[in-house]
Write an enzyme that holds these catalytic residues in place. Sequence first.
Site, short mmCIF file in Angstrom:
data_model
loop_
_atom_site.label_atom_id
_atom_site.label_comp_id
_atom_site.label_asym_id
_atom_site.label_seq_id
_atom_site.Cartn_x
_atom_site.Cartn_y
_atom_site.Cartn_z
N TYR A 122 73.53 -46.42 -144.48
CA TYR A 122 74.84 -46.84 -143.92
C TYR A 122 76.02 -46.58 -144.86
O TYR A 122 75.83 -46.12 -145.97
CB TYR A 122 74.81 -48.26 -143.37
CG TYR A 122 74.45 -49.44 -144.23
CD1 TYR A 122 74.46 -49.40 -145.60
CD2 TYR A 122 74.13 -50.65 -143.59
CE1 TYR A 122 74.16 -50.55 -146.33
CE2 TYR A 122 73.81 -51.79 -144.31
CZ TYR A 122 73.84 -51.73 -145.69
OH TYR A 122 73.55 -52.85 -146.40
N GLU A 123 77.20 -46.80 -144.37
CA GLU A 123 78.43 -46.37 -145.07
C GLU A 123 78.40 -44.87 -145.39
O GLU A 123 78.92 -44.44 -146.42
CB GLU A 123 78.64 -47.16 -146.36
CG GLU A 123 79.04 -48.60 -146.18
CD GLU A 123 80.38 -48.78 -145.47
OE1 GLU A 123 81.21 -47.86 -145.52
OE2 GLU A 123 80.59 -49.84 -144.86
#
Lengths: 585, 585
Positions: B438-439
């Site tokens: 994620y990110e």
Amino acid sequence: MHQYQAPMADFQFLLKEWLNLDSHYLAIGAQGMDAELVSEVMTQGAKFAEQVIAPLNREGDEIGCKLENGAVSTPPGFAAAYQEYVGNGWNAMLGNPDFDGQDLPYTAAVPIHEMLNSANLSWRLTTMLTESAVLAVDKHASEALRQQYLAKLISGEWTGTMNLTEPQAGSDLSLLTTKAEPQDDGTYAITGNKIFITGGDHDWTSNIVHLVLARLPKAPEGVKGISLFLVPKFLLNEQNEAAEKNKLGVGSIEKKMGIKASPTCVMNFDGAKGWLVGEENKGLACMFTMMNDARFQVGMQGLGTCEASFQGALSYAKDRLQSRSPKGPQQPDAKADSIMHQPDVRRMLLTQKAFTEGLRALSLLYAQQMDIEKYCKDYRKAQAQQILAFLTPICKGFMTDIATEVTNIGIQVYGGHGYVREWGMEQLARDTRIAQLYEGTNGIQAADLIGRKLSRDGGLMLNATVEMLSASINSMSNKKQLEQAQMLLHEWHQISAKLIHVDALDAAGAATDYLHYSGYVLLGILWLQMADAAKKSANPKIKAGKPATCEFYIKRILPRKEAHRSVLLSSASDLMSLSDEAFDY
Amino acid sequence: MHQYQAPMADFQFLLKEWLNLDSHYLAIGAQGMDAELVSEVMTQGAKFAEQVIAPLNREGDEIGCKLENGAVSTPPGFAAAYQEYVGNGWNAMLGNPDFDGQDLPYTAAVPIHEMLNSANLSWRLTTMLTESAVLAVDKHASEALRQQYLAKLISGEWTGTMNLTEPQAGSDLSLLTTKAEPQDDGTYAITGNKIFITGGDHDWTSNIVHLVLARLPKAPEGVKGISLFLVPKFLLNEQNEAAEKNKLGVGSIEKKMGIKASPTCVMNFDGAKGWLVGEENKGLACMFTMMNDARFQVGMQGLGTCEASFQGALSYAKDRLQSRSPKGPQQPDAKADSIMHQPDVRRMLLTQKAFTEGLRALSLLYAQQMDIEKYCKDYRKAQAQQILAFLTPICKGFMTDIATEVTNIGIQVYGGHGYVREWGMEQLARDTRIAQLYEGTNGIQAADLIGRKLSRDGGLMLNATVEMLSASINSMSNKKQLEQAQMLLHEWHQISAKLIHVDALDAAGAATDYLHYSGYVLLGILWLQMADAAKKSANPKIKAGKPATCEFYIKRILPRKEAHRSVLLSSASDLMSLSDEAFDY
């Protein structure tokens, strides 16, 4: 979610064009066997793996096993799939023909094993351990026990287990304390607790045959005081049917990271009736009969999950539309290009592919040597035994370490979706993670490789392995690739020969690096061979794919060997100098 | 199961003796700040992490989050721990003092963040995203919105979320389709579906503030047509209290591999009332305000799990008695020696230690630059911005890739027990696995590093980073280690400078290798610095442990960089040549 499909074309290439299966069977005298028969077996095996057990895999992980009223139940469909497996004779593939086994060569069975591992690892484990138990009973049990148990274990009417580990005795079996007290009727009363018993109980069969390590009264301390016993869940009546319940039970089942549909049991033996297998105090040697095979089978679990993960990642990469290729739009009619067009995604997929197909070649090379060991009665048998002994820790350790990398790449290709269970990619990473741990942790494998296999008899096992590889390389037609393979083999041989003379402490410090170094070199050699063999292939995808993947492996994976090589001949002092207290502050 | 303890001595060493915190605060003019105050904050933070949230971690994984009647509940104790966190002001550490924030330097807050991640990653995530949301609202929202929302987000009375991803738009946000329709009252009606929304709903607070990317009618296609909106779960009444329910809800929560106690929500916006944040069509730029910070925070999650896994493995290795040392019995009164005496176990522990402490140094170096960026108004601010931009993808990608390795080692040290959930080691590996995804996946980080950060402005960010490191190396007292560090830095600089001129396709093919190469070199430099600084330490364990671990890192980990370096300046043709069809056969 991608549905598993057996990689038939690669099996065909490897068996027919790379290993020359027909020549192999002729050379070892495996009568009635040929590549076409193996193809037929694979086709049927693929159907079973794809259509029967693969569809149960995802739900099996969610539902897991349950222990209620002392009995273990497996997820829906698992028992029925087992009945179908047994009914179609799959369990008997390798069994002794005197007990209705099919006595197939390993080169015919190993592809099936890979498929089962790919399709549903949890489901596969109990059948794998039964095959191991068959080996021990066939080789070491009394004729009476063989007559009572072997046919039913081979057919799969009953399953088998291995009971080694205790809470205080894992890597170090010398510490085990389960007792075996001789009884007047010639049997033994087995008392103790075993943990991590795969298939210790389940709802598949009318009986379960436990092979249990225990100590006789006044047995020597350590590993020289361990004996092996056959302890059935149900004692047999005079018709050899499961009858009276034996004094043993399941204490609990472990809550694990993965292989949740495989029951991992705590087993309690409370004076259970058991029969000695093999000689008193020689139980560990009996267990070692199964060990080469079981450790290789665990390596196969790594390979199976690699293939499943690669397939899942590849199908997603072809479908998933995100961003444009760095070369500009490749699918101009779509809002984005498939992520197959991203070089970094292709790097991930090629890493998976290079490892998966490389490990598959290694598994079939190993199977070929098992065939030689089984069929040949001359000098080749001893040679194959040496080679198998040397390759076993490499297969177990390297194939399973790599599987954790490959299945994690599978998650990564999916992005955030890889972390979500319904896609099945993270399950593969969780399931395969056990393979680095059981049948001897990979640290134990590395210690076995460098401390025993490499140095015993001054390097005979190494030399046999190098000779075999050298001979098989020599048939390569491309001179440049032949030289590359020879250089790799030469380098491996040289460094290995030096390591024989390293002292025990430094060897222990270099063990894991040596195992990985050996694995990367070995796969490099196999890839060069495959690329060479593929040039003559009639399958245009093989013809293109093998050399391209070989190039990728040599360029982007093989350089890792240097990092491992650089520490092989150095001292372990950097590992040992720091006091235990200064490890944290 | 090992209970987490904050690594206070290492924090103290790094902050006081390695980073010279007092001089740093003096140089940047952080008034009222000194190392003693930071110590006090850390002591209190450690208490909260160790005593309040760490004990909730194991059970949180088993129980997970539940969605019932449209509302999400978190595991027992999670909400109460959050109240305590907020009550003690932890949520406000970094907040703007105009809205009751404490305005602490990052060097004071980052150790606390590490502790929270170590103790209970699932619990931490919602607070981390609130901090990110605060940054965006503070910098980009209208004064009216700031007055309404900022104080409550900073205190933690309300939490914040980031709503970016949609099913068809993950790595490629240009594909997002959520609509924002202007209303007569100046607000917008937001309609669409968002996935992977951490903390999208929970039972902790009276309101949740969603920051949502959406498209205005007739907005340009692609990323230049995306705007940012503030969309509260409950609309505010005239007293700025949460009142009427907004038109949004949770569709489902994801079943995930890990961070099961963190609710990952599918959010449905059905004409929900939202307010524009920043300018129309400039939403992605607003989100990028949070991005450096959030990506660094995800890197910190990697570090936190490394520390927790190292602690667990170390305590087990000291306790677990199996086999004898290769040097002969070390604990002759026991039946076996602790596995700490096995060189291969020490290799695993030192690998964990070298990475964990190396990444911690990296995190504090990054925090130091964030301080400079925050406090300095002169040329140093711009310099720090360049450095942070360059280091962000390395921190995010390298720290999280390494965390997967380190937490898997933690499992391995435990043998089979590592696979059993109750020991907590496999949870760390599952929990930290999300951080690679994620990110921005780590592939996206690598592309950002080589494709944007490295090459933009002809290498300004690289040069600023190299200059900063060069200056800090120069204070080293050991000449040999100084030269080693200089050589590493020089090599990195040279290769990086060459890579600026590589074409886009080849750069994309080298991206991940460049990120890893950079990470290994950077940690090598930091280790040499730490070993140098440790010589003067009053703590004898630091004095012994840092140089020994540095030696280990240089000898057994750093050589990995060569495998990455060897492909950096080569073409991507090996990645691109194989047709999609020939990836499988």
